[in-house]
Design a protein around this motif. Structure first.
Motif, PDB file in Angstrom:
ATOM      1  N   GLU A 185       0.791  -1.227   0.000  1.00 28.63           N
ATOM      2  CA  GLU A 185       0.000   0.000   0.000  1.00 28.63           C
ATOM      3  C   GLU A 185       0.828   1.285   0.000  1.00 28.63           C
ATOM      4  O   GLU A 185       0.305   2.354  -0.312  1.00 28.63           O
ATOM      5  CB  GLU A 185      -0.932   0.015   1.226  1.00 28.63           C
ATOM      6  CG  GLU A 185      -1.845  -1.197   1.342  1.00 28.63           C
ATOM      7  CD  GLU A 185      -2.945  -1.184   0.294  1.00 28.63           C
ATOM      8  OE1 GLU A 185      -3.179  -0.113  -0.299  1.00 28.63           O
ATOM      9  OE2 GLU A 185      -3.565  -2.236   0.070  1.00 28.63           O
ATOM     10  N   LYS A 199      -0.252   4.902   3.596  1.00 29.37           N
ATOM     11  CA  LYS A 199      -1.463   4.176   3.996  1.00 29.37           C
ATOM     12  C   LYS A 199      -1.220   3.206   5.152  1.00 29.37           C
ATOM     13  O   LYS A 199      -2.121   2.422   5.490  1.00 29.37           O
ATOM     14  CB  LYS A 199      -2.034   3.422   2.794  1.00 29.37           C
ATOM     15  CG  LYS A 199      -2.541   4.343   1.696  1.00 29.37           C
ATOM     16  CD  LYS A 199      -3.209   3.555   0.576  1.00 29.37           C
ATOM     17  CE  LYS A 199      -3.757   4.484  -0.500  1.00 29.37           C
ATOM     18  NZ  LYS A 199      -4.407   3.725  -1.592  1.00 29.37           N
ATOM     19  N   SER A 219      -1.337   1.638   8.561  1.00 23.58           N
ATOM     20  CA  SER A 219      -2.351   1.801   9.607  1.00 23.58           C
ATOM     21  C   SER A 219      -2.099   0.816  10.736  1.00 23.58           C
ATOM     22  O   SER A 219      -1.952  -0.382  10.494  1.00 23.58           O
ATOM     23  CB  SER A 219      -3.745   1.567   9.007  1.00 23.58           C
ATOM     24  OG  SER A 219      -4.707   1.329  10.011  1.00 23.58           O
TER      25      SER A 219
END
Length: 230
Positions: A30, A34, A36
């Protein structure tokens, strides 16, 4: 006999390693922007609150990954330098540069994390500076040795650049001439520019024999900082 404290420390190290491994997988899939913590926790079957005990924020996890990447790259450079310890300074310079390229090709997503586009909203703390300097310190050490042994050609800088050159030498490379500090900084930028161009596709349709091209370019950088090949 393993103590409870030792077992807990080992378990924490294992969980920390698993979190980093999953985060690196997400970086590859990603991109850093991004990344997370919730997604990492979900993939590991952890609740978010448990992961926060290891990394309180996404930025803390990013910092850990950045430090690991810089340290891994630095180790590759230092290992290459040690293996070429009996070679001339210019040859050691090329060996270190080739180690940087080799590491980047083997770890493209980690290279992108430390030398690619900045991650929006993230500011690297000072703890990343020493690991980031490891490759530079190897190259500076090669140049410093050549200078001490009077084996360094010095290329003068224009008069208008002289004040900046003196500042760079005093702050970044004390003991080396100001013109060498300028040349070293330019070579540093060009080294990672070469690696980045290859890694991110800018050489497509331009350079075919990239290994030999890189070796030649690294030798030119050595010439640029004043190193002389035997």
């Amino acid at each position: 006999m393993t103590t409870p404290q030792g077992a807990r420390a080992r378990a924490r190290m294992e969980v920390t390693a698993a979190i980093k491994d999953e985060a690196r997988r997400q970086l590859a899939a990603e991109g850093a922007a991004k990344l997370s913590l919730r997604a990492v926790a979900r993939e590991l079957g952890m609740v978010s609150s448990a992961l926060y005990r290891y990394f309180p924020s996404r930025d803390d996890l990013l910092t850990a990954l950045i430090i690991d990447a810089y340290d891994s790259l630095g180790e590759a450079a230092e290992t290459a330098h040690a293996a070429a310890v009996d070679a001339a300074p210019a040859q050691r310079w090329v060996a270190v540069c080739e180690a940087v390229r080799g590491w980047a090709l083997a770890h493209p997503h980690e290279y992108a994390l430390i030398y690619g586009s900045p991650v929006p909203g993230y500011s690297a703390p000072d703890t990343t500076i020493p690991p980031a300097a490891r490759v530079a310190l190897v190259l500076i050490g090669i140049v410093r040795e050549a200078f001490d042994r009077r084996g360094l050609a010095r290329i003068p800088v224009p008069a208008e650049l002289a004040p900046e050159a003196r500042r760079m030498a005093a702050e970044l490379m004390p003991g080396l001439p100001s013109e060498v500090a300028v040349a070293m900084t330019a070579a540093w930028a060009q080294l990672f520019g070469l690696v980045g161009f290859e890694l991110f596709g800018q050489f497509k349709g331009v350079v075919e024999d990239r290994e030999r091209f890189f070796r030649y370019a690294a030798a030119q950088l050595a010439h640029g900082v004043g190193l002389v090949f035997p």
